[in-house]
Enzyme design. Sequence first.
Site, PDB file in Angstrom:
ATOM      1  N   HIS A  68     -86.185  27.646  -9.569  1.00 22.37           N
ATOM      2  CA  HIS A  68     -87.284  27.635  -8.964  1.00 22.37           C
ATOM      3  C   HIS A  68     -88.644  28.471  -9.675  1.00 22.37           C
ATOM      4  O   HIS A  68     -88.452  28.775 -10.714  1.00 22.37           O
ATOM      5  CB  HIS A  68     -87.213  28.599  -7.662  1.00 22.37           C
TER       6      HIS A  68
ATOM      7  N   LYS B 104     -90.981  33.154  -7.136  1.00 30.14           N
ATOM      8  CA  LYS B 104     -90.147  33.355  -6.149  1.00 30.14           C
ATOM      9  C   LYS B 104     -89.420  34.665  -6.324  1.00 30.14           C
ATOM     10  O   LYS B 104     -88.901  34.947  -7.198  1.00 30.14           O
ATOM     11  CB  LYS B 104     -89.238  32.079  -6.085  1.00 30.14           C
TER      12      LYS B 104
END
Length: 254
Positions: free
Chosen positions: A143, A147
């Site tokens: 990600h 995040k």
Amino acid sequence: MINILLSGCNGNMGQVITRLSEDFSGLKIAAGSDINNKIKNSYPVFTSLNECDIKVDVIIDFSNPKAFNGLVEYAQERRIPLVMCTTGLSAEQISMLKNDVSKRIPVFFSANMSIGINLLIDLVKKAAKILEGQFDIEIIEKHHNLKIDAPSGTALAIADAINDTLNEKCEYTYDRHSKRKKRGKQEIGIHAVRGGTIVGDHSVIFAGKDEIIEINHTATSKEIFAVGALKASLFLANKKPGLYSMDDLIAESN
């Protein structure tokens, strides 16, 4: 017409949902809630949920786990169905959704709102059953560098789905650098990568003797999660109290 209250409307995902909702027939964003009220929307935005006096049919939440308690209290008091899309919820919060809140109102909860990811989960469950005892299982999720939670809720949902399929349950291994021993047979390795602007990438590796099977899903845009949330709101409106997931939405669509 399904009127939606969008919690976290001025966040990145909230703005994507706002934009895409204009292309959906049968629904509209009637109100929003966000601590940031500096973005102008076509609907009124409240910095506190309790200030919202607009009648809505469904709440979509893409906010923050810290807002969880206030949100579920608001939804339950007003008997408003809830599409919970916020990631990083604690085990206690998830348990509350499943075992408490869903008994009072309809709750739609999936670790990932992408139909493609839910198809991946179905495929890896079938693979795990067939390959059990012969292949090692590793999950890699990637990600963007903003995040916070790791591993992702989706990676854990994939691991849980695999574990529920197996006859002999596996333990989850998150970090191998501190373990000076070979891999155990009853392990599922889960690894997190954070970098750049990666929207979301999940790979499940089945590594056996002289062969490797890999099943993966790559999200190239946040729009797939927004579309899933909007479809979920249409699905959830007028449902009876209970816990619903992407499996239910897909089944009703067939």
